[in-house]
Design a protein around this motif. Sequence first.
Motif, PDB file in Angstrom:
ATOM      1  N   ASP A 113       0.813  -1.216   0.000  1.00  0.00           N
ATOM      2  CA  ASP A 113       0.000   0.000   0.000  1.00  0.00           C
ATOM      3  C   ASP A 113       0.849   1.269   0.000  1.00  0.00           C
ATOM      4  O   ASP A 113       0.313   2.366  -0.093  1.00  0.00           O
ATOM      5  N   LEU A 114       2.170   1.096   0.132  1.00  0.00           N
ATOM      6  CA  LEU A 114       3.077   2.245   0.022  1.00  0.00           C
ATOM      7  C   LEU A 114       3.553   2.309  -1.422  1.00  0.00           C
ATOM      8  O   LEU A 114       4.233   1.396  -1.905  1.00  0.00           O
ATOM      9  N   LEU A 115       3.198   3.375  -2.113  1.00  0.00           N
ATOM     10  CA  LEU A 115       3.381   3.385  -3.563  1.00  0.00           C
ATOM     11  C   LEU A 115       4.845   3.328  -3.982  1.00  0.00           C
ATOM     12  O   LEU A 115       5.193   2.669  -4.964  1.00  0.00           O
ATOM     13  N   SER A 116       5.723   4.001  -3.263  1.00  0.00           N
ATOM     14  CA  SER A 116       7.147   3.962  -3.627  1.00  0.00           C
ATOM     15  C   SER A 116       7.719   2.561  -3.442  1.00  0.00           C
ATOM     16  O   SER A 116       8.581   2.130  -4.208  1.00  0.00           O
ATOM     17  N   GLU A 117       7.257   1.897  -2.429  1.00  0.00           N
ATOM     18  CA  GLU A 117       7.732   0.533  -2.163  1.00  0.00           C
ATOM     19  C   GLU A 117       7.266  -0.402  -3.274  1.00  0.00           C
ATOM     20  O   GLU A 117       8.025  -1.231  -3.779  1.00  0.00           O
ATOM     21  N   VAL A 118       6.019  -0.242  -3.676  1.00  0.00           N
ATOM     22  CA  VAL A 118       5.472  -1.065  -4.762  1.00  0.00           C
ATOM     23  C   VAL A 118       6.191  -0.746  -6.074  1.00  0.00           C
ATOM     24  O   VAL A 118       6.588  -1.635  -6.823  1.00  0.00           O
TER      25      VAL A 118
ATOM     26  N   ALA B  37       9.119   0.247  -6.593  1.00  0.00           N
ATOM     27  CA  ALA B  37      10.496  -0.261  -6.645  1.00  0.00           C
ATOM     28  C   ALA B  37      10.562  -1.789  -6.662  1.00  0.00           C
ATOM     29  O   ALA B  37      11.504  -2.350  -7.218  1.00  0.00           O
ATOM     30  N   ASN B  38       9.586  -2.442  -6.064  1.00  0.00           N
ATOM     31  CA  ASN B  38       9.755  -3.877  -5.811  1.00  0.00           C
ATOM     32  C   ASN B  38       8.734  -4.817  -6.446  1.00  0.00           C
ATOM     33  O   ASN B  38       8.967  -6.026  -6.489  1.00  0.00           O
ATOM     34  N   ALA B  39       7.618  -4.310  -6.911  1.00  0.00           N
ATOM     35  CA  ALA B  39       6.607  -5.225  -7.470  1.00  0.00           C
ATOM     36  C   ALA B  39       7.154  -5.872  -8.743  1.00  0.00           C
ATOM     37  O   ALA B  39       7.790  -5.193  -9.557  1.00  0.00           O
TER      38      ALA B  39
ATOM     39  N   ILE C 210       7.401  -7.161 -12.467  1.00  0.00           N
ATOM     40  CA  ILE C 210       6.794  -6.762 -13.744  1.00  0.00           C
ATOM     41  C   ILE C 210       5.698  -7.777 -14.091  1.00  0.00           C
ATOM     42  O   ILE C 210       5.882  -8.985 -13.940  1.00  0.00           O
ATOM     43  N   GLY C 211       4.554  -7.272 -14.530  1.00  0.00           N
ATOM     44  CA  GLY C 211       3.473  -8.162 -14.958  1.00  0.00           C
ATOM     45  C   GLY C 211       2.665  -8.771 -13.821  1.00  0.00           C
ATOM     46  O   GLY C 211       1.898  -9.708 -14.031  1.00  0.00           O
ATOM     47  N   CYS C 212       2.816  -8.218 -12.617  1.00  0.00           N
ATOM     48  CA  CYS C 212       2.127  -8.837 -11.475  1.00  0.00           C
ATOM     49  C   CYS C 212       0.667  -8.397 -11.378  1.00  0.00           C
ATOM     50  O   CYS C 212       0.241  -7.437 -12.009  1.00  0.00           O
ATOM     51  N   ALA C 213      -0.070  -9.132 -10.560  1.00  0.00           N
ATOM     52  CA  ALA C 213      -1.366  -8.670 -10.058  1.00  0.00           C
ATOM     53  C   ALA C 213      -1.064  -8.032  -8.701  1.00  0.00           C
ATOM     54  O   ALA C 213      -0.454  -8.668  -7.840  1.00  0.00           O
ATOM     55  N   TRP C 214      -1.463  -6.792  -8.532  1.00  0.00           N
ATOM     56  CA  TRP C 214      -1.101  -6.016  -7.340  1.00  0.00           C
ATOM     57  C   TRP C 214      -2.293  -5.905  -6.409  1.00  0.00           C
ATOM     58  O   TRP C 214      -3.327  -5.373  -6.779  1.00  0.00           O
ATOM     59  N   LEU C 215      -2.115  -6.415  -5.199  1.00  0.00           N
ATOM     60  CA  LEU C 215      -3.164  -6.334  -4.187  1.00  0.00           C
ATOM     61  C   LEU C 215      -2.923  -5.133  -3.298  1.00  0.00           C
ATOM     62  O   LEU C 215      -1.841  -4.994  -2.715  1.00  0.00           O
TER      63      LEU C 215
ATOM     64  N   GLU D 205       8.771 -15.262  -9.848  1.00  0.00           N
ATOM     65  CA  GLU D 205      10.051 -15.877 -10.220  1.00  0.00           C
ATOM     66  C   GLU D 205      11.119 -15.401  -9.250  1.00  0.00           C
ATOM     67  O   GLU D 205      11.123 -14.229  -8.880  1.00  0.00           O
ATOM     68  N   PRO D 206      12.021 -16.292  -8.851  1.00  0.00           N
ATOM     69  CA  PRO D 206      13.070 -15.852  -7.945  1.00  0.00           C
ATOM     70  C   PRO D 206      13.914 -14.741  -8.587  1.00  0.00           C
ATOM     71  O   PRO D 206      14.113 -14.746  -9.791  1.00  0.00           O
ATOM     72  N   GLY D 207      14.405 -13.836  -7.748  1.00  0.00           N
ATOM     73  CA  GLY D 207      15.257 -12.748  -8.235  1.00  0.00           C
ATOM     74  C   GLY D 207      14.419 -11.669  -8.791  1.00  0.00           C
ATOM     75  O   GLY D 207      14.881 -10.709  -9.329  1.00  0.00           O
TER      76      GLY D 207
END
Lengths: 115, 148
Positions: free
Chosen positions: A32-37, A39-41, A43-48, A113-115
């Motif tokens: 829920d912290l946009l900067s954290e998401v 930087a770390n989400a 690519i191609g994810c479903a974001w909760l 995927e790892p990494g």
Amino acid sequence: MQAKALVEQFGLTVAAGEGGLERLVKGGYCGDLLSEVMANAPIGCAWLTIQVHQNIVAVAVLREMAAIIIAGGNTPDEGTRTRADQEGIPVLLTELDSFSMAGKLFKAGVVNEPG
Amino acid sequence: MPPLKKCFHIKGRDFIHAGQAAITVQKLLRQMGIAQSLIRRIAICGYEGEMNVVMHGGDGLFCVEIDADRISLEISDDGPGIEDIARAMERGFSTALEEYQEMGFGAGMGLPNMENHSDELHIESAPGKGTTVRMLFHSPETGDSQED
């Protein structure tokens, strides 16, 4: 798995971005912290998330996400829906909390995927 | 490749259009065939820089310059400026209003994200004199534009 498969399998409500339902879901992320998401989400994810304002769409576009899943019975602002429609980012709704929804996704084979 | 420079205006407190400059640049870089890994780094940095202007700045300008051997982002605003740049660089330090923090902004990760994902980060700022953030990305990577 395409975003539309998540809708069918988990009974999610499509609030916006229907044009993007064929996007491929390549992983998942909770945050829920946009900067954290940003930087770390993966690519191609479903974001909760429980955030509902329109800037979540910018994050999803820039992070090349497959879908946003708004958890906890929260509903997106009108501006969020408009922007998601414009960008073709599916905004999906669930009554479940983020943890429970993430568990269902994981069980269905949505893993990172790892990494 | 001849140098190309494009600039976009950013309006402080305008959350409706926030992120649009970064998205436009992302699309432009894709059209130019820039490597995805580099576009992704620029997307993070551009987004953070743009949001800082929206949250803290007055009006701002978001410029991207694309050269054969580097891409630069320069994001400037006429906002209140940064009192202590070293402190602002600390992860977790934020001066964002509480209402923005409730929206998921202002986690004190913006400048650290920019530092981590650019090759060079330069900040010029002083109280009352606005802020200019320059980020450089060296040697556009090639060959992975088809990944993912």
